[in-house]
Design an enzyme around this catalytic site. Structure first.
Site, mmCIF file in Angstrom:
data_model
loop_
_atom_site.group_PDB
_atom_site.id
_atom_site.type_symbol
_atom_site.label_atom_id
_atom_site.label_comp_id
_atom_site.label_asym_id
_atom_site.label_seq_id
_atom_site.Cartn_x
_atom_site.Cartn_y
_atom_site.Cartn_z
ATOM 1 C CB VAL A 63 -43.715 -11.793 3.373
ATOM 2 C CG1 VAL A 63 -42.246 -12.141 3.388
ATOM 3 C CG2 VAL A 63 -43.991 -10.414 2.828
ATOM 4 C CB SER A 141 -40.575 3.619 8.869
ATOM 5 O OG SER A 141 -40.623 4.928 8.340
ATOM 6 C CE1 TYR A 155 -43.476 1.805 4.370
ATOM 7 C CE2 TYR A 155 -43.097 3.726 5.749
ATOM 8 C CZ TYR A 155 -42.611 2.609 5.083
ATOM 9 O OH TYR A 155 -41.263 2.315 5.147
ATOM 10 C CB ALA A 157 -50.826 2.828 10.983
ATOM 11 C CE LYS A 159 -42.168 -0.284 7.301
ATOM 12 N NZ LYS A 159 -41.410 -1.539 7.188
ATOM 13 C CB ILE A 188 -32.902 4.589 3.271
ATOM 14 C CG1 ILE A 188 -33.022 4.630 4.816
ATOM 15 C CG2 ILE A 188 -31.636 3.839 2.846
ATOM 16 C CD1 ILE A 188 -31.955 5.379 5.566
HETATM 17 N N1 NAD Z 1 -36.135 3.431 1.896
HETATM 18 C C1 NAD Z 1 -36.580 4.098 2.956
HETATM 19 O O1 NAD Z 1 -36.547 5.355 3.006
HETATM 20 C C2 NAD Z 1 -37.108 3.358 4.156
HETATM 21 C C3 NAD Z 1 -37.320 4.080 5.323
HETATM 22 C C4 NAD Z 1 -37.835 3.428 6.434
HETATM 23 C C5 NAD Z 1 -38.113 2.081 6.374
HETATM 24 N N2 NAD Z 1 -37.901 1.406 5.216
HETATM 25 C C6 NAD Z 1 -38.233 -0.030 5.197
HETATM 26 O O2 NAD Z 1 -37.096 -0.778 4.867
HETATM 27 C C7 NAD Z 1 -37.501 -2.015 4.278
HETATM 28 C C8 NAD Z 1 -36.723 -2.216 2.989
HETATM 29 O O3 NAD Z 1 -37.118 -1.212 2.062
HETATM 30 P P1 NAD Z 1 -36.150 -0.639 0.925
HETATM 31 O O4 NAD Z 1 -36.103 0.810 1.109
HETATM 32 O O5 NAD Z 1 -34.921 -1.432 0.885
HETATM 33 O O6 NAD Z 1 -37.100 -0.857 -0.354
HETATM 34 P P2 NAD Z 1 -36.995 -1.868 -1.576
HETATM 35 O O7 NAD Z 1 -38.230 -1.635 -2.338
HETATM 36 O O8 NAD Z 1 -35.687 -1.700 -2.241
HETATM 37 O O9 NAD Z 1 -37.022 -3.306 -0.882
HETATM 38 C C9 NAD Z 1 -38.202 -3.891 -0.412
HETATM 39 C C10 NAD Z 1 -38.198 -5.352 -0.842
HETATM 40 O O10 NAD Z 1 -39.374 -5.985 -0.312
HETATM 41 C C11 NAD Z 1 -39.833 -6.885 -1.299
HETATM 42 N N3 NAD Z 1 -41.244 -7.210 -1.134
HETATM 43 C C12 NAD Z 1 -42.316 -6.395 -1.349
HETATM 44 N N4 NAD Z 1 -43.448 -7.088 -1.202
HETATM 45 C C13 NAD Z 1 -43.098 -8.367 -0.889
HETATM 46 C C14 NAD Z 1 -43.826 -9.541 -0.651
HETATM 47 N N5 NAD Z 1 -45.172 -9.575 -0.668
HETATM 48 N N6 NAD Z 1 -43.149 -10.681 -0.349
HETATM 49 C C15 NAD Z 1 -41.802 -10.674 -0.328
HETATM 50 N N7 NAD Z 1 -41.041 -9.591 -0.575
HETATM 51 C C16 NAD Z 1 -41.700 -8.444 -0.856
HETATM 52 C C17 NAD Z 1 -39.592 -6.140 -2.608
HETATM 53 O O11 NAD Z 1 -39.622 -7.011 -3.719
HETATM 54 C C18 NAD Z 1 -38.239 -5.507 -2.375
HETATM 55 O O12 NAD Z 1 -37.176 -6.323 -2.810
HETATM 56 C C19 NAD Z 1 -39.012 -1.915 4.088
HETATM 57 O O13 NAD Z 1 -39.667 -2.595 5.128
HETATM 58 C C20 NAD Z 1 -39.277 -0.428 4.184
HETATM 59 O O14 NAD Z 1 -40.586 -0.143 4.577
HETATM 60 C C21 NAD Z 1 -37.396 2.007 4.098
#
Ligand code: NAD
Length: 248
Positions: A63, A141, A155, A157, A159, A188
């Site tokens: 991305v 987030s 991170y 900032a 979000k 999560i």
């Molecule tokens: N897990 C948490 O506690 C939490 C909390 C708040 C927000 N989030 C957000 O939720 C979203 C999903 O996170 P998750 O917890 O499922 O983590 P995750 O690591 O399981 O999933 C993130 C996905 O993004 C993909 N990714 C990373 N860089 C990429 C790139 N350059 N191009 C394409 N894909 C890419 C990864 O390969 C991965 O499959 C993220 O935006 C994360 O910041 C997660």
């Protein structure tokens, strides 16, 4: 089957919240275009969807690359004629302390977490506006509201940027009857937080009024709601899914 006939593009779909969202939208009738930088994990998620008779395809996609974002939407539209739903889920978390964040790491986090969500939304809107239909859901987030306790300043900032960008895109897209919203998860249990280790995760879970991490499915349910016609009059909103961590 509320997503019957709908086509959803999900970035970061190989893992965690994106993977669970793909399953839920697919189980409810959507055709799902999975995009992720992780080829092997993406193919595994694809097989999981296909084993449930969900129409889906996986596209390897970074991305941070504008050409790959454009190719992703061009392929989705060429294959399915439409994109109804975009879920901006790709993200990385870094826990680097303030004195150690380099300009390179700052740019990387912003590029994956925020810039990509804008340019994916722009590509989706170029198509959705002409059809006068569309749902965009981005993942913010809790740290984007409170600052990063568990994660780095870059991170949190990035979000916070998702929350504000969501409002700007919602205003732009409203005349075209397109809904733009975000989901704001607390901690999560996904591969992103798993790597932090038991001690850190147990301590953070204690800070949550529910005393536990959320599941990817609990976030995916909120995403599915905002991606559906059940939330037709909701736009520019950020929906907390955080076990009571932040109430605002
Ligand atoms: N897990 C948490 O506690 C939490 C909390 C708040 C927000 N989030 C957000 O939720 C979203 C999903 O996170 P998750 O917890 O499922 O983590 P995750 O690591 O399981 O999933 C993130 C996905 O993004 C993909 N990714 C990373 N860089 C990429 C790139 N350059 N191009 C394409 N894909 C890419 C990864 O390969 C991965 O499959 C993220 O935006 C994360 O910041 C997660």
């Amino acid at each position: 089957m509320e997503f019957q006939g709908k086509v959803a593009v999900i970035t970061g779909a190989a893992s965690g919240i994106g993977r669970e969202t793909a399953l839920i939208l697919g189980q409810r009738g959507a055709t799902v275009v999975l995009a992720d930088i992780q080829e092997e994990a993406g193919q595994k998620t694809l097989r999981e969807l296909q084993s449930q008779n969900i129409r889906a395809e996986f596209i390897t996609n970074d991305v941070t690359r504008l050409d790959q974002i454009h190719a992703l939407f061009a392929t989705a539209i060429a294959h399915y004629a439409q994109v109804d739903i975009l879920v901006n889920c790709a993200g990385i978390a870094r826990r680097t302390p303030v004195p150690e964040i380099t300009p390179e790491e700052w740019d990387l986090v912003f590029s994956i977490n925020l810039k990509s969500a804008f340019f994916c939304s722009q590509a989706a809107l170029n198509h959705m506006c002409a059809r006068q239909y569309g749902k965009i859901v981005s993942i913010a987030s809790a740290s984007g509201k409170s600052g990063g306790v568990a994660v780095g300043a870059h991170y949190s900032a990035s979000k916070a940027g998702i929350i504000c960008m969501t409002k700007s895109l919602a205003l732009y897209a409203a005349p075209y009857r397109i809904n733009v919203n975000s989901v704001c998860p607390g901690p999560i249990a996904t591969p992103m937080t798993e790597v932090w280790g038991d001690a850190v995760n147990t301590a953070f879970a204690e800070m949550v009024p529910f005393k536990r991490y959320g599941t990817p499915g609990e976030v995916a349910e909120a995403i599915a709601f905002l991606a559906s016609d059940r939330s037709q009059y909701i736009t520019g909103e950020t929906l907390d899914v955080n076990g009571g961590l932040i109430m605002d």
